[in-house]
Every structure is written in structure tokens, then in C-alpha cells.
Motif scaffolding. Structure first.
Motif, short mmCIF file in Angstrom:
data_model
loop_
_atom_site.label_atom_id
_atom_site.label_comp_id
_atom_site.label_asym_id
_atom_site.label_seq_id
_atom_site.Cartn_x
_atom_site.Cartn_y
_atom_site.Cartn_z
N GLY A 170 0.84 -1.19 0.00
CA GLY A 170 0.00 0.00 0.00
C GLY A 170 0.88 1.24 0.00
O GLY A 170 1.86 1.34 -0.75
N GLU A 171 0.59 2.19 0.86
CA GLU A 171 1.34 3.44 0.94
C GLU A 171 2.74 3.18 1.51
O GLU A 171 2.91 2.45 2.48
CB GLU A 171 0.60 4.43 1.83
N ILE A 172 3.75 3.85 0.90
CA ILE A 172 5.12 3.78 1.40
C ILE A 172 5.43 5.12 2.08
O ILE A 172 5.39 6.17 1.44
CB ILE A 172 6.14 3.51 0.28
N ARG A 173 5.70 5.06 3.37
CA ARG A 173 5.94 6.28 4.15
C ARG A 173 7.44 6.41 4.41
O ARG A 173 8.05 5.53 5.01
CB ARG A 173 5.18 6.21 5.47
N TYR A 174 8.02 7.52 3.97
CA TYR A 174 9.44 7.77 4.15
C TYR A 174 9.65 8.76 5.28
O TYR A 174 9.00 9.81 5.35
CB TYR A 174 10.07 8.31 2.86
N GLU A 175 10.58 8.44 6.16
CA GLU A 175 10.93 9.30 7.28
C GLU A 175 12.43 9.56 7.27
O GLU A 175 13.22 8.66 7.02
CB GLU A 175 10.53 8.64 8.61
N GLY A 176 12.80 10.82 7.53
CA GLY A 176 14.22 11.16 7.66
C GLY A 176 14.83 11.80 6.43
O GLY A 176 16.05 11.98 6.40
N LEU A 177 14.04 12.17 5.42
CA LEU A 177 14.60 12.78 4.22
C LEU A 177 14.78 14.28 4.41
O LEU A 177 13.91 14.97 4.95
CB LEU A 177 13.70 12.53 3.01
N ASP A 178 15.94 14.78 3.95
CA ASP A 178 16.21 16.22 4.02
C ASP A 178 16.80 16.68 2.69
O ASP A 178 16.09 17.28 1.87
CB ASP A 178 17.16 16.51 5.18
N HIS A 179 18.10 16.37 2.45
CA HIS A 179 18.70 16.84 1.20
C HIS A 179 18.60 15.81 0.07
O HIS A 179 19.04 16.09 -1.04
CB HIS A 179 20.17 17.23 1.42
N VAL A 180 18.03 14.64 0.33
CA VAL A 180 17.77 13.67 -0.73
C VAL A 180 16.30 13.79 -1.14
O VAL A 180 15.40 13.67 -0.30
CB VAL A 180 18.08 12.24 -0.27
N ARG A 181 16.06 14.00 -2.41
CA ARG A 181 14.69 14.15 -2.88
C ARG A 181 13.96 12.81 -2.86
O ARG A 181 14.56 11.76 -3.10
CB ARG A 181 14.68 14.73 -4.30
N ILE A 182 12.66 12.87 -2.59
CA ILE A 182 11.89 11.64 -2.45
C ILE A 182 11.80 10.87 -3.76
O ILE A 182 11.75 9.64 -3.77
CB ILE A 182 10.48 11.95 -1.89
N ASP A 183 11.82 11.58 -4.91
CA ASP A 183 11.73 10.86 -6.18
C ASP A 183 12.98 10.01 -6.43
O ASP A 183 12.92 8.98 -7.10
CB ASP A 183 11.48 11.82 -7.34
N ALA A 184 14.14 10.43 -5.87
CA ALA A 184 15.35 9.62 -6.01
C ALA A 184 15.23 8.32 -5.22
O ALA A 184 15.70 7.27 -5.65
CB ALA A 184 16.57 10.40 -5.54
N VAL A 185 14.57 8.39 -4.08
CA VAL A 185 14.37 7.18 -3.28
C VAL A 185 13.32 6.28 -3.93
O VAL A 185 13.48 5.06 -4.00
CB VAL A 185 13.95 7.56 -1.84
N GLN A 186 12.26 6.88 -4.41
CA GLN A 186 11.20 6.10 -5.06
C GLN A 186 11.71 5.40 -6.31
O GLN A 186 11.18 4.35 -6.70
CB GLN A 186 10.03 7.01 -5.41
N ALA A 187 12.75 5.96 -6.95
CA ALA A 187 13.31 5.31 -8.14
C ALA A 187 13.92 3.96 -7.83
O ALA A 187 14.08 3.12 -8.72
CB ALA A 187 14.36 6.22 -8.77
N LEU A 188 14.26 3.72 -6.56
CA LEU A 188 14.86 2.45 -6.16
C LEU A 188 13.82 1.39 -5.81
O LEU A 188 14.17 0.24 -5.55
CB LEU A 188 15.78 2.67 -4.96
N GLN A 189 12.53 1.77 -5.78
CA GLN A 189 11.49 0.80 -5.44
C GLN A 189 11.43 -0.30 -6.50
O GLN A 189 11.42 -0.02 -7.71
CB GLN A 189 10.13 1.50 -5.33
N ASN A 190 11.38 -1.53 -6.03
CA ASN A 190 11.30 -2.69 -6.92
C ASN A 190 9.91 -3.32 -6.87
O ASN A 190 9.76 -4.52 -7.06
CB ASN A 190 12.35 -3.72 -6.52
N PHE A 191 8.90 -2.50 -6.62
CA PHE A 191 7.52 -2.98 -6.51
C PHE A 191 6.59 -1.82 -6.85
O PHE A 191 7.01 -0.65 -6.92
CB PHE A 191 7.24 -3.49 -5.10
N ALA A 192 5.33 -2.15 -7.03
CA ALA A 192 4.30 -1.14 -7.28
C ALA A 192 3.15 -1.40 -6.32
O ALA A 192 2.99 -2.52 -5.81
CB ALA A 192 3.82 -1.21 -8.73
N PRO A 193 2.33 -0.39 -6.01
CA PRO A 193 1.17 -0.61 -5.13
C PRO A 193 0.30 -1.75 -5.66
O PRO A 193 0.02 -1.84 -6.85
CB PRO A 193 0.44 0.73 -5.18
#
Length: 636
Positions: A249-272
Motif C-alpha cells: 500500500g502506501e510507502i511512508r518515508y521518514e528522515g529525508l532532508d537533502h535527498v529528494r523523495i523521487d530519487a528514493v522512489q526510483a529504487l522501489q522494486n515494486f508497485a502498489p
């Protein structure tokens, strides 16, 4: 573990419903049975009531004897020096309980027909328990065990309830495959010894499989082990309730500051909506860790059957510092003492790029380099760019290199791939007279492929790594004018293995440049051998062809092989090892007349937290001299 002794009738299991089968098996498992092995009668000892010492001898095959010594109350009570002199009444109680307790312990090892008895004898021996105290009579207790046959599994049947069963009945291929996998991987199959540890382990492994495949709340709704002690056979029947199939379901990210969330989401190996499998989460966490953007990564979820169709997942991240500088001092056999200054920036000039700037100053090696790596993009892939200027001295040559690189990388758990376009100019000068003997420029397109299957990437003891690098391009030399196309290929295969107490490794490296003899190729794309990661016993890049004036030139072919075996210096401590090794190889102008040279010796190894530190004393057979080598880490 629940058991039922033979009752003279068989329970028909075929064709009944899961609930009926389980109920029938449970009822049969609970039927009482007479104890065929009553406690042995107590023998009256001739010793006095209190002032007596006691010893226990257990007569049973190993490892059953060790089991009874470790867990039997009577054995544990007499094992301590403080209780070697015990009240007679307490010993009588423990002795009377010992046969029944021993049989219960033996049943955990599948010995359901064991016969156990105790005997006592007073041989008139006397021992001193307390230094300076009186010599007391000694009574010897013997626990005699006839273990009987080992009970083995006659049959094992596993059924399923819940969402997995419903999906399989509806024709879902993945659900049917998971059921087949669970049954095929069941550890206690027909003919296997039936023990408590094996029973518990097999049940745990099946639940772990179901949970890892998306059924996070899978549990046993019932398990029965029917034991026929007379035939030494066990019939197993189990019903697993898979619970719901959990989905992302929803992926909740905690602790991001200078790293953009789209860069982290690019590493996801799954879809909702994808099945939420344990391996998928582990691979996602590994991708985040390998990105070098974060110090710590934790991917967590709390299974809730009400949210199974869209289960929230929390990703807790701690970013690396925005900027980090490191000053290093070191020494190597190739370049001598060195000082290194390194600076890392996680968001270079506010862009989504990591920057690593490195300055190195050594007696024979000076380097300035800038490496840029983009934050991840969907795929996932990362763009790379690099620039380098270096001046190094080896094999009587001073080599000045300038290069620039632009490419793209993609890393998986075991596989790294890198595509890049590279420009480089290499100028070589003879150190003795200062004359320039080469000045070549080249533009090439390259592909690097590294595959690892290792038990530990930093300190491997088992597994294989394979690296390949291929490239093709155009080179140019101004004077004399020698321009043309060339291709280059190198490969390195390394194998690690445990051979008893020995830690063995072997490696093979091959390389070749494909070009007409008249085509100039930059010195850094040619081959030299020798050094701590090549043929030990020779200096770095000391091995290879020379020109008519005796000056070193690069070879167009390379072959190096090595075998090594290390043994811990202290029993049970593999961190410090002694090693022996043999290396062979060379670089030549062509394979015709290829002449490998040998190097061999002994070394010390320290498996440190940051990699393996190696100190080697090697003898170069051709050079006829000893050379000391040291290095940190491994090369792929």
C-alpha cells in the motif's frame, strides 16, 4: 510434540475434509496408553543415611548419554561439587524420578521404546569430599539405558486453509506453486528421523516460507504426530492457515532532508498492489543501502489483516552528512608514503549529484580526481561523470594521464553494470634521460560487468566473483602519426572456498588488446604485471615487454593466475591467519612466446572490519629476490 501409541486400529485419512482429518488425528493422538516401562525399584543401600557421597554413571550410546548428562535432574544435581554430599531422602526422590524423566528426554530424540533402569552399589570405597575432612563411603548409581529403535517418519501430510487455499482452488498458478513448494520443502519426509528439534524446525521453516511469500500472519491451525512405538514409525498431519495475502500500500518515508523523495522512489522494486514478500523488502532495503546516500536504512511493517489489501510500509532513513572531509595517511610498496585528502558532497551545487573529490600526494604518485554520481533515476540507473589527472612513476617510466568519462551505471544485489564513453591522453617519459617515448590520445566506448555470489562482499570465505571489461575506440599519436581503431577485453575470475580449517582462494586474470601493430594505444590501456594484486615477488608493473632501448612498454596480452590458502593462527579465531601462496603470470606483446614467471611465499592476514589486511613476503623466481607486499581490501 504430541504422540499416540498403537491402538490396534488405523485411521483412514483419504477423502475426508481437512477439519475432519485433523479432528480424527487429534482424537487418536490423545488416547491414553499404559506405560510399558515403569520406574525401576529402589535398591536399599548399605551406606549410612546422611554421611555418604554419590556418583552417577550413565550407560547409553552417544549422543544420548550427553543429552541425559546435560538435562537429567539427578545428573545436574550431582555434577556440582557443592552437592556431591546430599541428603539420602533427596537422592531417593531424584533416583525414583530419573527413569521416567530419562524416557521423556529420549522421546525428544525419537526413542519412544526406550527401557531405563537404575542400579546402586556400595563397593566399600571411601573418598574425601572436603579437604582435611573425613573419608566418606561412596555409593555408585548407574542409569542403564536401552534406547530401542530410532523412530522414523512413515508419512507426512500438509493441508492448507485461508486465502492461499481459496486462491489455489480458484486456479491461481502462484498459489498452487507455493503449496507445492511448501510440501516439497517439508524437512521431515518419509524415512527421516523423527525428533522434537526436527519437528519444531520443520514447522518453523514452513511458516517462514509462507510468511516470506506474502502471508505475513500464517500460522498452524493444527498439527499432530501419531507415533507407533512398536513399529518405530510416526505419521504426521498438519494444517496451515495462510491468513490473507498482504499487498503493498502506501510507502511512508521518514528522515529525508537533502535527498529528494523521487530519487528514493526510483529504487522501489515494486508497485502498489504487488504481493508484499519478504525478499522484495530485503532487496529494496539493500538498494537503499548501496546507494551511499544513507547511513542507516530500516524498512518496517506491522501486519494487520484488516489492511492486507493495501499494507502501509514505513521506511526510516538517516542521511549521510551533506558534506564530509577525510584526511588519510598511508604507505604502499608501489608508491611509498602518501597523504590523501577526500571531500564528499551529497548534493553538489544543489543538484541531485553526489561529488567525490580526491587529492593524493605520494613520492611516485600524484593524483587529482573528481567523480560525480547522480541520485537514482527510475530503472533504477545513475548517471556518472569523472575527470582525472595523474602523474605516476613505475618500471622506469613517468606516466602522465588526463582523462574524462561520461556514462551510466545500474547495480543490483549481485550484478553491477557500467556503460561509459572515455577520453584520455597518456604521455610517458623515460625517467633516466627525460626523453618522451609516447604521447597518445584515445576515445573509447566501454562496458564493465561485475557479478558476485559471495557469502560476504567485504570478507568472503565462499563464493565466486567475475568481472569483465570490454571497450572499443579510436586512438591517435601525433608523431609519428599512428591512428587507428582498437578493442580491448579483460576478465577476472576469483573463487573462495573453505577446506576444513583452511581458507582457500584462486584467481585467474586474462586480457588482450586487439589492434594492428602500427596502431598506437595509450599506455594505460596496455598491460603490465607484478605487484600485490598481480604476481607477488615483483614490483608494481615490473613485468612486461621492453623496447629496443630497454625501456618498459605496455604489453598487448596478459595472463595471471594465483592460488592461496590461509589457516587461523589460533584455533576457532579466523580473524588472524597465516597464508601460503603461488602466483604466476606476465604481460607480453603477443601470445606467441608467452613466458609466465613465478612468485611464491608466505603471509599474514587480518580480517579487519574494513576488509582483509594482507602482509606478504614473496620470492620472485625470475628476479631472484624477496619482496614485501601489503594491501587492504579485495579487488573484483
Amino acid at each position: 510434540m504430541r504422540r499416540a501409541r498403537p491402538t490396534g486400529r488405523r485411521q483412514r485419512l483419504a477423502g475426508a475434509s481437512v477439519a475432519a482429518l485433523l479432528a480424527a488425528a487429534t482424537a487418536q493422538a490423545q488416547e491414553p496408553a499404559p506405560d510399558p516401562n515403569p520406574a525401576s525399584p529402589v535398591v536399599q543401600e548399605s551406606a549410612s543415611p546422611e554421611d555418604v557421597t554419590w556418583t552417577l554413571e550413565i550407560e547409553a550410546p552417544e549422543p544420548l548419554r550427553a543429552l541425559l548428562q546435560r538435562h537429567l535432574d539427578l545428573s545436574r544435581y550431582l555434577a556440582s561439587p557443592e552437592t556431591a554430599q546430599v541428603p539420602r531422602t533427596e537422592l531417593m526422590r531424584l533416583r525414583q524420578a530419573a527413569p521416567a524423566q530419562a524416557r521423556a528426554l529420549l522421546e525428544t530424540e525419537g526413542r519412544f521404546g526406550a527401557v531405563v533402569r537404575t542400579e546402586a552399589s556400595d563397593r566399600g570405597e571411601r573418598v574425601t569430599v572436603v579437604p582435611g575432612g573425613p573419608a566418606l563411603p561412596q555409593v555408585r548409581l548407574r542409569l542403564i539405558v536401552e534406547p530401542g529403535p530410532q523412530t522414523r517418519v512413515e508419512s507426512a501430510r500438509i493441508e492448507f486453509e485461508g486465502a492461499l487455499s481459496l486462491a489455489a482452488d480458484a486456479g491461481d498458478a502462484s498459489a498452487q506453486a507455493l503449496q507445492r513448494q511448501a510440501r516439497a520443502s517439508w524437512a521431515l519426509g518419509p524415512g527421516q528421523p523423527f525428533t522434537q528439534d526436527g519437528w519444531s524446525s520443520a514447522k518453523g521453516a514452513t511458516l517462514a516460507l509462507l510468511r516470506a511469500q506474502g502471508h505475513a500472519t500464517a500460522a498452524w491451525s493444527g498439527t499432530v504426530a501419531q507415533v507407533d512405538a512398536a513399529q518405530a514409525q510416526a505419521r504426521l498431519f498438519l494444517v496451515a492457515d495462510s491468513g490473507p495475502l498482504y499487498r503493498f500500500g502506501e510507502i511512508r518515508y521518514e528522515g529525508l532532508d537533502h535527498v529528494r523523495i523521487d530519487a528514493v522512489q526510483a529504487l522501489q522494486n515494486f508497485a502498489p498492489g504487488d504481493p508484499l514478500r519478504e525478499q522484495t523488502l530485503q532487496e529494496f532495503q539493500a538498494r537503499l543501502t548501496r546507494s551511499s546516500l544513507f547511513d542507516t536504512v530500516a524498512v518496517q511493517m506491522e501486519p494487520d489483516p484488516a489492511l492486507a489489501e493495501a499494507m502501509p510500509v514505513t521506511v526510516r532513513l538517516r542521511e549521510r552528512p551533506l558534506q564530509q572531509a577525510t584526511l588519510g595517511l598511508g604507505v604502499s610498496d608501489a608508491s611509498g608514503p602518501r597523504i590523501t585528502l577526500e571531500h564528499q558532497h551529497q548534493r553538489w551545487f544543489g543538484w541531485g549529484w553526489q561529488a567525490r573529490t580526491r587529492l593524493q600526494l605520494a613520492h611516485t604518485d600524484r593524483l587529482a580526481a573528481l567523480d560525480l554520481t547522480s541520485h537514482p533515476h527510475p530503472g533504477p540507473y545513475r548517471n556518472v561523470a569523472a575527470a582525472l589527472a595523474q602523474h605516476a612513476e613505475a618500471s622506469g617510466l613517468a606516466v602522465t594521464t588526463q582523462s574524462a568519462r561520461l556514462g551510466r551505471s545500474k547495480d543490483d544485489e549481485r550484478l553491477e553494470r557500467l556503460y561509459y564513453l572515455e577520453w584520455q591522453r597518456v604521455r610517458t617519459r623515460v625517467i633516466d634521460d627525460g626523453s618522451v617515448n609516447d604521447d597518445t590520445t584515445a576515445l573509447s566506448l566501454n562496458y564493465q560487468w561485475i557479478w558476485r555470489d559471495l557469502d560476504n562482499a567485504l570478507l568472503p570465505t565462499r563464493g565466486t566473483s567475475l568481472s569483465l571489461l570490454t571497450g572499443a575506440g579510436q586512438s591517435y599519436r601525433a608523431t609519428p602519426r599512428e591512428t587507428g581503431a582498437f578493442a580491448r577485453a579483460t576478465g577476472r575470475l576469483t573463487r573462495y572456498e573453505r577446506l576444513g580449517p583452511w581458507y582457500a582462494s584462486a584467481r585467474v586474470q586474462l586480457g588482450q588488446v586487439f589492434a594492428r601493430d602500427a596502431v598506437a594505444v595509450p599506455y594505460t590501456l596496455l598491460f603490465r604485471a607484478g605487484g600485490d594484486d598481480s604476481v607477488r615477488g615483483y614490483g608494481s608493473q615490473d613485468l612486461g615487454p621492453v623496447d629496443a632501448d630497454g625501456d618498459a612498454v605496455g604489453g598487448r596480452v596478459l595472463a595471471v593466475a594465483s592460488v592461496e590458502a590461509g589457516h587461523p593462527l589460533r584455533r576457532g579465531d579466523p580473524a588472524f591467519q597465516g597464508a601460503v601462496f603461488v602466483d604466476a603470470g606476465n604481460a607480453e606483446a603477443s601470445w606467441k612466446g608467452f613466458n609466465p614467471v613465478l612468485g611464491y611465499g608466505v603471509g599474514l592476514r587480518w580480517r579487519s572490519p574494513v576488509g582483509a589486511l594482507r602482509l606478504d613476503l614473496a620470492y620472485g623466481q625470475q628476479a631472484r629476490r624477496l619482496r614485501l607486499h601489503f594491501s587492504l581490501g579485495i579487488t573484483y
